[in-house]
Design an enzyme around this catalytic site. Structure first.
Site, mmCIF file in Angstrom:
data_model
loop_
_atom_site.group_PDB
_atom_site.id
_atom_site.type_symbol
_atom_site.label_atom_id
_atom_site.label_comp_id
_atom_site.label_asym_id
_atom_site.label_seq_id
_atom_site.Cartn_x
_atom_site.Cartn_y
_atom_site.Cartn_z
ATOM 1 N N LYS A 130 -11.072 2.427 7.695
ATOM 2 C CA LYS A 130 -11.106 1.803 6.366
ATOM 3 C C LYS A 130 -12.466 2.075 5.752
ATOM 4 O O LYS A 130 -13.444 2.275 6.465
ATOM 5 C CB LYS A 130 -10.909 0.285 6.501
ATOM 6 C CG LYS A 130 -10.429 -0.385 5.227
ATOM 7 C CD LYS A 130 -8.930 -0.276 5.094
ATOM 8 C CE LYS A 130 -8.432 -0.792 3.763
ATOM 9 N NZ LYS A 130 -6.947 -0.901 3.769
ATOM 10 N N ASP A 170 -6.763 1.098 -1.907
ATOM 11 C CA ASP A 170 -6.640 -0.321 -1.535
ATOM 12 C C ASP A 170 -7.061 -1.069 -2.808
ATOM 13 O O ASP A 170 -6.951 -0.501 -3.911
ATOM 14 C CB ASP A 170 -7.535 -0.659 -0.331
ATOM 15 C CG ASP A 170 -7.212 -2.025 0.289
ATOM 16 O OD1 ASP A 170 -6.261 -2.110 1.071
ATOM 17 O OD2 ASP A 170 -7.897 -3.019 -0.040
HETATM 18 P P1 NDP Z 1 -5.003 -3.912 -6.653
HETATM 19 O O1 NDP Z 1 -6.427 -3.639 -6.897
HETATM 20 O O2 NDP Z 1 -3.971 -3.050 -7.287
HETATM 21 O O3 NDP Z 1 -4.656 -5.410 -7.048
HETATM 22 C C1 NDP Z 1 -5.309 -6.477 -6.439
HETATM 23 C C2 NDP Z 1 -4.775 -7.780 -6.993
HETATM 24 O O4 NDP Z 1 -5.258 -8.850 -6.181
HETATM 25 C C3 NDP Z 1 -5.252 -8.063 -8.407
HETATM 26 O O5 NDP Z 1 -4.292 -8.835 -9.061
HETATM 27 C C4 NDP Z 1 -6.527 -8.848 -8.141
HETATM 28 O O6 NDP Z 1 -6.915 -9.702 -9.216
HETATM 29 C C5 NDP Z 1 -6.137 -9.675 -6.944
HETATM 30 N N1 NDP Z 1 -7.357 -9.958 -6.171
HETATM 31 C C6 NDP Z 1 -8.156 -9.048 -5.557
HETATM 32 N N2 NDP Z 1 -9.209 -9.649 -4.981
HETATM 33 C C7 NDP Z 1 -9.063 -10.954 -5.230
HETATM 34 C C8 NDP Z 1 -9.825 -12.089 -4.886
HETATM 35 N N3 NDP Z 1 -10.955 -11.986 -4.165
HETATM 36 N N4 NDP Z 1 -9.359 -13.289 -5.299
HETATM 37 C C9 NDP Z 1 -8.207 -13.385 -6.017
HETATM 38 N N5 NDP Z 1 -7.463 -12.346 -6.385
HETATM 39 C C10 NDP Z 1 -7.866 -11.153 -5.988
HETATM 40 O O7 NDP Z 1 -4.838 -3.894 -5.057
HETATM 41 P P2 NDP Z 1 -3.519 -3.736 -4.184
HETATM 42 O O8 NDP Z 1 -2.355 -4.328 -4.887
HETATM 43 O O9 NDP Z 1 -3.457 -2.339 -3.729
HETATM 44 O O10 NDP Z 1 -3.895 -4.615 -2.895
HETATM 45 C C11 NDP Z 1 -3.504 -5.979 -2.754
HETATM 46 C C12 NDP Z 1 -3.528 -6.360 -1.283
HETATM 47 O O11 NDP Z 1 -2.610 -5.530 -0.562
HETATM 48 C C13 NDP Z 1 -4.869 -6.174 -0.564
HETATM 49 O O12 NDP Z 1 -4.996 -7.181 0.417
HETATM 50 C C14 NDP Z 1 -4.715 -4.828 0.127
HETATM 51 O O13 NDP Z 1 -5.580 -4.704 1.231
HETATM 52 C C15 NDP Z 1 -3.262 -4.899 0.538
HETATM 53 N N6 NDP Z 1 -2.605 -3.636 0.842
HETATM 54 C C16 NDP Z 1 -2.587 -2.616 -0.077
HETATM 55 C C17 NDP Z 1 -1.940 -1.433 0.208
HETATM 56 C C18 NDP Z 1 -1.818 -0.341 -0.785
HETATM 57 O O14 NDP Z 1 -1.129 0.647 -0.473
HETATM 58 N N7 NDP Z 1 -2.399 -0.431 -1.960
HETATM 59 C C19 NDP Z 1 -1.302 -1.213 1.531
HETATM 60 C C20 NDP Z 1 -1.317 -2.377 2.401
HETATM 61 C C21 NDP Z 1 -1.966 -3.529 2.047
HETATM 62 P P3 NDP Z 1 -8.245 -9.352 -10.062
HETATM 63 O O15 NDP Z 1 -7.826 -8.228 -10.967
HETATM 64 O O16 NDP Z 1 -8.589 -10.605 -10.781
HETATM 65 O O17 NDP Z 1 -9.288 -8.946 -9.065
HETATM 66 O O1 2IT Z 2 -4.065 -1.530 3.990
HETATM 67 C C1 2IT Z 2 -3.435 -0.450 3.935
HETATM 68 O O2 2IT Z 2 -2.588 -0.160 4.783
HETATM 69 C C2 2IT Z 2 -3.719 0.462 2.822
HETATM 70 N N1 2IT Z 2 -4.524 0.114 1.953
HETATM 71 C C3 2IT Z 2 -3.039 1.795 2.742
HETATM 72 C C4 2IT Z 2 -3.714 2.792 3.632
HETATM 73 C C5 2IT Z 2 -3.236 4.212 3.502
HETATM 74 O O3 2IT Z 2 -3.875 5.054 4.134
HETATM 75 O O4 2IT Z 2 -2.272 4.491 2.786
#
Ligand code: NDP
Ligand code: 2IT
Length: 449
Positions: A130, A170
């Protein structure tokens, strides 16, 4: 909290605390996995003999670097960049990059640690890593984001490669950022090496379904948990937190399966829309215009915006936390259960505190921990790597079917493992044990390296 750590595992955890001071999120993630591993050492004494747990808790390599860049006013800004290459037993390091002001080594290590077991559960050849930065993309212009991404890659490029380490997105890193980083990697190395990053654009080596994959996969996982209880999404009221990549495609798939999502949120507040979230509006506001979720009520007058509210107060049958770590605490979990929640699928990484996890497990609701439930994102990244390796691109339907099959397999593996280790239906144990065993077996085979 009373210790659930086995007497063999407890000293290893104490050592993790001592060696990694102040990294509270990493401690939490390590402890959660270690709590499941006592019985594994009984069945597999070779893992203790080879000190597999001790080795897994120590990243293979940790890179921390300066990221200087210029903002639109011409002023120099300095951020800190990270890449933690945690474990390469099963394949090249694989895991996303997070750009968020809260990022420090403890966050990247918790995410990298989770990633090892999550990636193992997919059954695909990917190790765990990561990275990220404390850079805050919010309010920055495209030029500023580009400038930052180019500087970040100017250091990162020497550590990554299609057979070495393959970053992706992420929080705060989506298609735009991957584009700027891929462009800079290509320029510096003079290599059009598609397999070095995933989450690429469809015109330049990306995979169909990667954008949707984490959300879709999490819903497929919950669907499997519901099926195991002879239930479905049909007619279920669902609560989804966040409004980013994962939240949007979780909402879309729940609607396709007949459920109704009534919430979304950002770090300022949440929306309650009793008629069901208008997905097209959410996508326009978030994906196209990069606005705040508060603006949703300008277009859907009946919907409510609750500033700084607690989204878990909204009664629901299925909860899918899809924002960030520790967003559900013990009291929130108790409130969800009391209000009739029967299933939780973690789209986010480690969104539930240990107290919250305890509540869900004791209530015996269907609780799908992040490393199993959100593995669809990284799994589809591995499918993107497969397409890149064969210089091919698959159809949407084919790729989505592969994703669904992978999520079904992960569910089955976790469920079967939970039975084998005497805690039927406990997906936390199932995921931790099954993921760990795959990595541990490879590490034993490789000797002391
Ligand atoms: P994005 O940046 O697209 O969206 C993040 C969302 O979460 C936004 O709505 C943001 O609001 C909110 N958020 C982030 N940080 C905080 C915080 N500290 N407190 C409150 N709200 C928060 O990210 P993703 O949708 O990609 O990721 C969301 C989650 O999913 C994370 O935990 C990530 O690790 C996990 N994840 C993502 C994957 C991927 O493929 N993208 C794969 C597996 C897991 P704001 O705009 O106000 O910050
Ligand atoms: O938390 C996760 O699994 C991710 N943000 C996606 C990682 C990836 O390599 O697609």
């Amino acid at each position: 909290m009373p210790s659930l750590l086995d007497e063999k595992v407890s000293p290893i955890y104490q050592e993790v605390l001592a060696r990694n001071p102040g990294e509270t999120e990493f401690h939490q993630a390590a402890r959660e996995v270690l709590e499941s591993l006592g019985p594994v050492l009984v069945k597999h004494p070779e893992f203790a003999q080879h000190k597999i747990i001790e080795r897994i808790c120590e990243p293979e390599r940790q890179i921390i670097f300066r990221v200087p860049w210029r903002d639109d006013k011409g002023e120099v800004q300095i951020n800190r960049g990270f890449r933690v290459e945690f474990n390469s037993a099963l394949g090249p390091y694989k895991g996303g990059l997070r750009f968020h002001p809260s990022v420090y080594l403890g966050i990247i290590k918790f995410l990298g640690f989770e990633q090892i077991f999550k990636n193992a559960l997919t059954g695909l050849p990917i190790g765990g890593g990561k990275g990220g930065s404390d850079f805050d993309p919010k309010g920055k212009s495209d030029d500023e984001v580009m400038s930052f991404c180019q500087s970040f890659m100017t250091e990162l490029y020497r550590h990554i490669g299609e057979h070495t380490d393959v970053p992706a997105g992420d929080i705060g890193v989506g298609g735009r950022e991957i584009g700027y980083m891929f462009g800079q990697y290509k320029r510096i190395t003079n290599r059009w090496e598609a397999g070095v990053l995933t989450g690429k654009g469809l015109d330049w080596g990306g995979s169909l379904v990667r954008t949707e994959a984490t959300g879709y996969g999490a819903v497929f996982f919950v669907d499997e948990m519901l099926k195991a209880r002879k239930d479905t999404f049909e007619g279920k009221i669902c609560s989804v937190s966040g409004s980013g990549n994962v939240a949007i495609y979780t909402t879309e798939k729940i609607h396709q399966l007949g459920g109704k999502v009534v919430t979304c949120s950002d770090s300022n507040g949440y929306i309650y829309d009793e008629k069901g979230i208008d997905l097209a509006l959410m996508q326009q506001l978030k994906e196209v215009e990069r606005r705040r979720i508060k603006d949703y009520t300008q277009y859907r007058k009946h919907a409510k915006y609750i500033a700084k509210g607690n989204i878990w107060e909204v009664p629901c049958q299925v909860a899918m936390p899809s924002a960030t770590q520790n967003e559900i605490n013990g009291a929130d979990a108790a409130m969800l259960v009391k209000n009739g929640c029967i299933a939780v699928g973690e789209g986010a990484n480690m969104p539930t505190t240990p107290e919250g996890v305890k509540v869900f497990l004791e209530a015996q609701i269907a609780y799908g921990p992040g490393k199993a439930a959100n593995a669809g994102g990284v799994a589809t990244s591995a499918l993107e790597m497969q397409q890149n390796a064969e210089r091919n691109s698959w159809t949407f339907d084919h790729t989505e079917k592969r994703l669904q099959e992978i999520m079904r397999n992960i569910h089955e593996l976790c469920y079967e493992t939970s039975i084998e280790y005497g805690t039927p239906g406990n997906y936390v144990n199932g995921a931790n044990i099954a993921g760990f065993i795959r990595v541990a077996k490879a590490m034993v085979a490789f000797g002391v390296v």
